[in-house]
Structures are given as C-alpha cells and as structure tokens.
Enzyme design. Structure first.
Site, short mmCIF file in Angstrom:
data_model
loop_
_atom_site.label_atom_id
_atom_site.label_comp_id
_atom_site.label_asym_id
_atom_site.label_seq_id
_atom_site.Cartn_x
_atom_site.Cartn_y
_atom_site.Cartn_z
N ASP A 1 0.82 -1.22 0.00
CA ASP A 1 0.00 0.00 0.00
C ASP A 1 0.85 1.26 0.00
O ASP A 1 0.68 2.15 0.83
CB ASP A 1 -0.92 0.02 1.24
CG ASP A 1 -1.72 -1.25 1.41
OD1 ASP A 1 -2.11 -1.83 0.40
OD2 ASP A 1 -1.94 -1.65 2.57
N GLU B 1 -11.47 -0.19 -3.23
CA GLU B 1 -10.58 0.33 -2.17
C GLU B 1 -9.54 1.24 -2.81
O GLU B 1 -9.61 1.56 -3.98
CB GLU B 1 -9.89 -0.83 -1.45
CG GLU B 1 -9.04 -1.71 -2.34
CD GLU B 1 -8.40 -2.87 -1.62
OE1 GLU B 1 -8.49 -2.93 -0.37
OE2 GLU B 1 -7.80 -3.73 -2.28
N ASN C 1 -4.67 -8.01 -4.29
CA ASN C 1 -5.26 -6.68 -4.37
C ASN C 1 -4.28 -5.72 -5.05
O ASN C 1 -3.09 -6.01 -5.19
CB ASN C 1 -5.70 -6.20 -2.99
CG ASN C 1 -4.55 -5.75 -2.11
OD1 ASN C 1 -3.45 -6.28 -2.18
ND2 ASN C 1 -4.80 -4.78 -1.27
#
Length: 474
Positions: free
Chosen positions: A27, A216, A281
């Site tokens: 992230d 997201e 992800n």
C-alpha cells in the site's frame, strides 16, 4: 573469488523492482520533500502457524508503517518502522495501521508532516512530525474520522486515505471502500472531505465520489490544473456495462475541482497478476519527482521468489505518462523499474541501510537511537549500490563504521558481486563483547561510474559484524 556468494532474491541486478529485497512493504504512498522521495508502506510481516509454516497474511497484527527513501529511485535507504498502533505505538487507541498517506505542509512558517493511516476498516487516524522520518506523535489522541463523522455512516470500509494539499494551501482527504451487498456497479463507498487548516481535523460533511465498481485504495493527484481521483475496482465476476473498469484494476476519474464533480475516464494499471503471474489486491500512489511522474504500487514478487506468495506484498515503481488531452497512458508494470536519475556520491557518508540490491542481509534499528544498521551478515552475503560515481581521480581509501562480532572482511567489487576487486577491509573479531569502531583500507582501480558491491566474507556460519555506514576518500 574464494567465497560462495549468496543469490539475490526478488530484486535481481540490474532490475529496480521490487524496490527492496530485505523487507516487504504494501500500500505505498509517496511524499516528496527536498531532493528525496519517501515511501510509506503497510508493514507486511510473515505470519506462521503452530508448525512454523508461513500462512496467509491476515493483516490483523500489522501495527507499524515502514519507511524507505531515495534521491535516485534505485538505491533506497531503509528508515525502519514507525510504531503506530497498539500499546507500544503512538496511537494507542488503534489496533492496526494499514495503507498510510503522508503529506507536507508549512504551518506557521515551519515544515510539518502528517501521516494518515487506517485502523483496520473502522476509522482513520493521523500522526504528525517535524520531519518526514519522525519522531511522530498522535496530536489528537483519537481517530480523525469515525462512523460518527458526518457523511461516512454508510461507508463499508472506512480506510485507505489519500491526501492533497492544493496550491492554495487547503487540504483534502479521500478514503473509503467496500461493496454493500449486491451493489457492485455503484457501491457508493468512496468519500472526500475537507481538512482543517491544522491538517488534524475535518470540516463539513464527507461527500460521495460516484466511482464505478469502487473497491478500495483512494488516490489523488493534480496535473495541468486537472484533479485525478484514482482507485482500485472491485472483483465482481459478473457482467459489467461497456466502459466499466475490469476487476482489480486501477481506475481514474477527473475533475476541475478537488471536491468534484468527477467524470469516470478509464483504467491505467492492470492487476499485478497480469504482469507478474501472482494476483492479489491492487494498491497505488501517483506522484511527481523532479520533472517526471511515477506510480508506486505493490505486488507479491518478493514473496513469490521466496516461494511464499501468501499475501505478502512489495512496493514497485514505474513511470506514468499524462497525455496532452489529460488522459493517462496504460502503465506497463515490470521488474526493470525506472532509470536511476542521479549518481550516488561515495565521498559522502552513506548509511549502510542504503541498498540497491542485496543477498542474505537484514536491517535493524537500535533502541533509544535513530541509528539503523545492516545486520544478519554472514559469509557470502552482499549489498549492491547502483551508479556510484568515483570521479576521474578515483578513490584512494574505504572507511566503514562497523560493530564487530565474529569478524571478517568486506570485499569491494565493481559491477558484479564477483567483479573486479578494488579493495578489502578486514574487520577484527570482537573476542568478547561487541566492538564498535571505524576501519580503513586502501583502494585502487575505482574511477568513473560503476555499480559497487560490498561482499561480506568470514570463516564460519556466525554473524560476522553489523555495518553502520561507509564512505570512500579520494
């Protein structure tokens, strides 16, 4: 070469991706300050079952944020972890720290830095500092955004912040995610909100960003007077209307104002599985450094190389291009990464935790000090630095600050771990308690620009020494 060299894993010379091979980091979020870019990352760390086998990453125990920085985008300095959540963190009210966002703002004539983070999917907190690497404090002692915040009551996942300080000094925060049952095409879970002048408060009511197939990973940047809201699409496997973002890709919307209205444009980065053969992800950050634009994102390339791609992610970097009409070109993610934008100066003290490539080593911070060392050094381990400029005159000597344990040598090689040997520094054994000191050796044959490899050798399997810093003299 009298030593059996350990092999690089994940980041292999001359590739630039993943950015580091001695730790994970997910992230990513970029902060440019001075002549460096700082990347803040969710501190993925291996989880094991009762048999000691690496299990799937649950993210439940992540309460730190990792920080690396670079001035050349190939050699990265490891600043360690920020203790964010939990009883030993600055935000003791929080239990996790995911998906950070960092920003700089001058307040009262002073540089201030703010680090926003997700407390799992239940709220967003903020830390502040006078430096991009801390120390950090929790300035409000509680969450910045909770479900009691106006306009966020219906957000499924209250996480993944992104922050913009606009040219006029006003701050904005973007966040949210998740899919209410059956609402795949129009989840309505992306939000935007104004920040207070102090950057540690919010004002007004959070407003909905109508992001198609939102999942997201909020992102925000400004280019050519256009605001770009970017996000990861959800993984709905049913039929999608024409023009919708495919599953698990980074999509973008544009506006002439930081609070919208927003127009959906398309996608720019396919899922990591398309490029690297391991899906998961998709999380990104877009930033400008000098005159170029970049996208940082994560993929499970390091853990894949280690045979444990169970959700443990590593940060990558590639170029991003805006077209003349304001659209963004498709990003080509790869192992090659980006070009080194400036040479490394070996005649200034270099922190040993500045690493281009590596094999076998670790890094570790020391209690009650900002010092960080290269540790876990064994026979055949090495560190590589890209694009070191020794100049026309060349180097005459090498000096290293070392903590001696069993003792050993640092061999200095050019262009490859087994390349030309330009010098060898002997580090004596401690023969008892560790000894910290500086050792020096003569060097010859180092002129011009080369990759530099510090190869560590010793006579047994014990840890040889810890490396603090090094530099050459002309």
């Amino acid at each position: 070469m009298r030593v059996q060299l350990n092999q690089a894993s994940g980041k292999v010379p001359p590739n630039g991706n993943p950015l580091v091979a001695h730790r994970y980091g997910a992230d990513p979020y970029a902060l440019v300050f001075g002549d460096r870019v700082y990347l803040y990352m969710t501190n993925d760390a291996l989880e094991h079952d009762e048999n000691g086998t690496v299990k799937e990453n649950t993210y439940s125990s992540i309460n730190k944020i990792a920080v690396i920085s670079s001035s050349d985008l190939v050699n990265w300095t490891d600043h360690g972890e920020i203790k964010v959540a939990g009883p030993h963190g600055e935000a003791k009210w929080a239990t996790q720290s995911w998906a950070p966002a960092a920003v700089h703002k001058v307040i009262g004539g002073k540089d201030k830095f703010f680090l926003y983070f997700a407390n799992n999917a239940s709220g967003i907190g903020v830390l502040s500092s006078d430096s991009p690497v801390g120390p950090w404090i929790d300035p409000i002692g509680e969450a910045l955004i909770l479900r009691s915040t106006p306009g966020v009551e219906e957000v499924t996942w209250l996480f993944d912040p992104a922050v913009l300080v606009d040219d006029d000094g006003n701050g904005y925060i973007y966040f949210g995610g998740g899919v209410p049952e059956g609402e795949y095409a129009e989840p309505g879970t992306a939000r935007m909100m104004r920040l207070g002048e102090d950057m540690i408060s919010v004002t007004g009511t959070a407003e909905v960003i109508p992001a198609p197939f939102m999942f997201e990973d909020a992102g925000i940047h400004k280019h050519g007077g256009v605001y770009y809201f970017t996000y990861c699409s959800n993984f709905y496997d049913g039929e999608r209307p024409e023009g919708s973002p495919p599953a698990g890709e980074i999509a973008y919307m544009t506006s002439s104002h930081p609070m919208g209205p927003w127009t959906y444009q398309g996608t720019i980065l396919r899922n990591p599985g398309h490029f690297f053969g391991v899906s998961g992800n998709n999380h990104h950050a877009i930033f400008q450094f000098n005159d170029s634009w970049y996208i940082a994102y994560h993929a499970q390339t390091l853990s894949k190389a280690q045979g444990i791609a169970n959700g443990y992610r590593s940060t990558h970097l590639n170029l991003l291009f805006h077209n003349g009409d304001g659209s963004i070109r498709d990003v080509e993610a790869d192992y090659k990464g980006v070009e080194q934008i400036r040479c490394l100066n070996p005649y200034e003290s270099v922190q040993a935790v500045t690493i281009g490539w590596s094999a076998g080593i670790q890094t570790e911070g020391k209690a009650d000090t900002a010092e960080r060392r290269v540790t876990g050094i064994g026979n055949g381990d090495w560190i590589g630095l890209s694009g070191v400029d020794f100049g026309e005159k060349g180097a005459a000597a090498f000096i290293a600050a070392v903590v001696s344990l069993e003792g050993g040598s640092i061999e200095l090689h050019l262009d490859d771990p087994a390349g030309p040997l330009i010098g060898e520094l002997s580090v004596p054994a401690a023969n008892g308690p560790e000894i910290q000191g500086e050792w020096k050796t003569a060097v010859s044959g180092a002129e011009g620009v080369h990759d530099l490899y510090l190869v560590f050798t010793g006579t047994n399997d014990a840890e040889l020494f810890e490396l603090i810093s090094w530099q050459f003299t002309e």
